[in-house]
Design a protein around this motif. Structure first.
Motif, PDB file in Angstrom:
ATOM      1  N   UNK A 253      -9.245 -25.580  21.292  1.00 19.14           N
ATOM      2  CA  UNK A 253      -9.400 -26.344  20.056  1.00 19.14           C
ATOM      3  C   UNK A 253     -10.871 -26.427  19.656  1.00 19.14           C
ATOM      4  N   UNK A 254     -11.758 -26.756  20.607  1.00 27.36           N
ATOM      5  CA  UNK A 254     -13.167 -26.896  20.251  1.00 27.36           C
ATOM      6  C   UNK A 254     -13.806 -25.544  19.943  1.00 27.36           C
ATOM      7  N   UNK A 255     -13.361 -24.473  20.605  1.00 23.47           N
ATOM      8  CA  UNK A 255     -13.877 -23.137  20.297  1.00 23.47           C
ATOM      9  C   UNK A 255     -13.466 -22.730  18.892  1.00 23.47           C
ATOM     10  N   UNK A 256     -12.181 -22.902  18.564  1.00 20.38           N
ATOM     11  CA  UNK A 256     -11.707 -22.506  17.233  1.00 20.38           C
ATOM     12  C   UNK A 256     -12.388 -23.336  16.150  1.00 20.38           C
ATOM     13  N   UNK A 257     -12.591 -24.618  16.417  1.00 18.63           N
ATOM     14  CA  UNK A 257     -13.267 -25.479  15.445  1.00 18.63           C
ATOM     15  C   UNK A 257     -14.693 -24.995  15.191  1.00 18.63           C
ATOM     16  N   UNK A 258     -15.391 -24.630  16.258  1.00 17.10           N
ATOM     17  CA  UNK A 258     -16.764 -24.142  16.117  1.00 17.10           C
ATOM     18  C   UNK A 258     -16.817 -22.831  15.335  1.00 17.10           C
ATOM     19  N   UNK A 259     -15.719 -22.066  15.380  1.00 14.90           N
ATOM     20  CA  UNK A 259     -15.652 -20.785  14.678  1.00 14.90           C
ATOM     21  C   UNK A 259     -15.032 -20.917  13.294  1.00 14.90           C
ATOM     22  N   UNK A 260     -14.659 -22.126  12.909  1.00 16.77           N
ATOM     23  CA  UNK A 260     -14.099 -22.354  11.590  1.00 16.77           C
ATOM     24  C   UNK A 260     -12.693 -21.831  11.410  1.00 16.77           C
ATOM     25  N   UNK A 261     -11.928 -21.766  12.508  1.00 14.07           N
ATOM     26  CA  UNK A 261     -10.563 -21.254  12.460  1.00 14.07           C
ATOM     27  C   UNK A 261      -9.602 -22.225  13.141  1.00 14.07           C
TER      28      UNK A 261
ATOM     29  N   UNK B 203      -6.415 -10.723  24.096  1.00 19.44           N
ATOM     30  CA  UNK B 203      -6.369 -10.884  22.637  1.00 19.44           C
ATOM     31  C   UNK B 203      -7.236 -12.066  22.212  1.00 19.44           C
ATOM     32  N   UNK B 204      -7.093 -13.187  22.932  1.00 22.64           N
ATOM     33  CA  UNK B 204      -7.887 -14.375  22.615  1.00 22.64           C
ATOM     34  C   UNK B 204      -9.378 -14.075  22.742  1.00 22.64           C
ATOM     35  N   UNK B 205      -9.753 -13.444  23.850  1.00 19.13           N
ATOM     36  CA  UNK B 205     -11.160 -13.118  24.066  1.00 19.13           C
ATOM     37  C   UNK B 205     -11.715 -12.215  22.985  1.00 19.13           C
ATOM     38  N   UNK B 206     -10.940 -11.215  22.598  1.00 15.64           N
ATOM     39  CA  UNK B 206     -11.382 -10.294  21.550  1.00 15.64           C
ATOM     40  C   UNK B 206     -11.547 -11.015  20.220  1.00 15.64           C
ATOM     41  N   UNK B 207     -10.591 -11.891  19.889  1.00 17.03           N
ATOM     42  CA  UNK B 207     -10.671 -12.636  18.625  1.00 17.03           C
ATOM     43  C   UNK B 207     -11.880 -13.559  18.615  1.00 17.03           C
ATOM     44  N   UNK B 208     -12.145 -14.218  19.739  1.00 11.44           N
ATOM     45  CA  UNK B 208     -13.303 -15.115  19.812  1.00 11.44           C
ATOM     46  C   UNK B 208     -14.586 -14.314  19.601  1.00 11.44           C
ATOM     47  N   UNK B 209     -14.688 -13.177  20.267  1.00 11.31           N
ATOM     48  CA  UNK B 209     -15.883 -12.334  20.123  1.00 11.31           C
ATOM     49  C   UNK B 209     -16.052 -11.863  18.679  1.00 11.31           C
ATOM     50  N   UNK B 210     -14.945 -11.416  18.065  1.00  6.63           N
ATOM     51  CA  UNK B 210     -15.013 -10.935  16.679  1.00  6.63           C
ATOM     52  C   UNK B 210     -15.435 -12.042  15.719  1.00  6.63           C
ATOM     53  N   UNK B 211     -14.834 -13.205  15.871  1.00  7.64           N
ATOM     54  CA  UNK B 211     -15.157 -14.321  14.978  1.00  7.64           C
ATOM     55  C   UNK B 211     -16.574 -14.821  15.202  1.00  7.64           C
TER      56      UNK B 211
END
Length: 200
Positions: free
Chosen positions: A69-77, A23-31
């Motif tokens: 945290x740093x991945x989500x920050x880079x994706x604006x989420x 789920x995490x991987x899919x969300x990262x790819x989508x974002x």
């Protein structure tokens, strides 16, 4: 092994964990694709290698709390937005223990997100660190401010290269933009109540 690669570990052989990682991987790819970012661009924004990010997107590697945290920050989420679709209602007066979003990271920590209040910019989580586990292998920095209250056990919180030893009942707070890392040297499990705010 590079410091970025140290923050990502092989996926544990656990069906629930594998589902969460997928789920995490899919969300990262989508974002990432929604923002028109390449893997290389995300790698440059996070300091993680593009090859390891590719493994995360395919659910083949487990990111640490710090790297999420740093991945989500880079994706604006928010980080919690990577765990499940959507961020849930903001006005729940009570959040039951069974409703917490649970993530076991590659560094062995377990994060239970009790409240993701995007309206007020606050995330409340219970973090558990078994002996010799932590938030990440290397200090990280990101936007925000955080407060950590140690419920039980002991922890080392490294901020700007200085180690601060916490015992049960102690509180730590600092700007998340200061390089920091949380680690449990053992022997027992440490449990914390952690507040992250979106203050910059």
């Amino acid at each position: 092994m590079s410091s970025s690669e140290q923050m990502l570990q092989d996926v544990p052989a656990n069906a629930a964990t594998e589902k969460t990682l997928a789920i995490i991987g899919q969300r990262i790819r989508e974002l990432r694709k929604g923002r028109g970012m390449t893997l290389q661009a995300l790698a440059e924004a996070t300091g993680l290698s593009s090859s390891m990010l590719s493994l995360v997107e395919r659910g083949l590697a487990s990111p640490s709390i710090g790297s999420l945290v740093v991945i989500s920050e880079a994706l604006g989420k928010s980080m919690s937005a990577l765990i499940v679709e959507g961020e849930g209602p903001q006005d729940n007066l009570v959040v039951r223990a069974a409703e917490a979003r649970v993530l076991e990271t590659g560094t062995g920590a377990v994060r239970r997100v009790m409240k993701e209040d995007t309206l007020n910019g606050v995330t409340v989580a219970i973090n558990e660190y078994p002996a010799h586990t932590g938030s990440s292998e290397q200090p990280l920095s990101h936007y925000g401010y955080e407060y950590g209250f140690l419920l039980e056990g002991s922890l080392i919180v490294e901020v700007d290269g200085a180690n601060h030893v916490l015992k049960a009942g102690d509180l730590v707070s600092y700007s998340s933009q200061r390089p920091h890392r949380i680690w449990n040297p053992g022997p027992g499990t440490a449990r914390t109540l952690w507040f992250n705010t979106s203050r910059k």
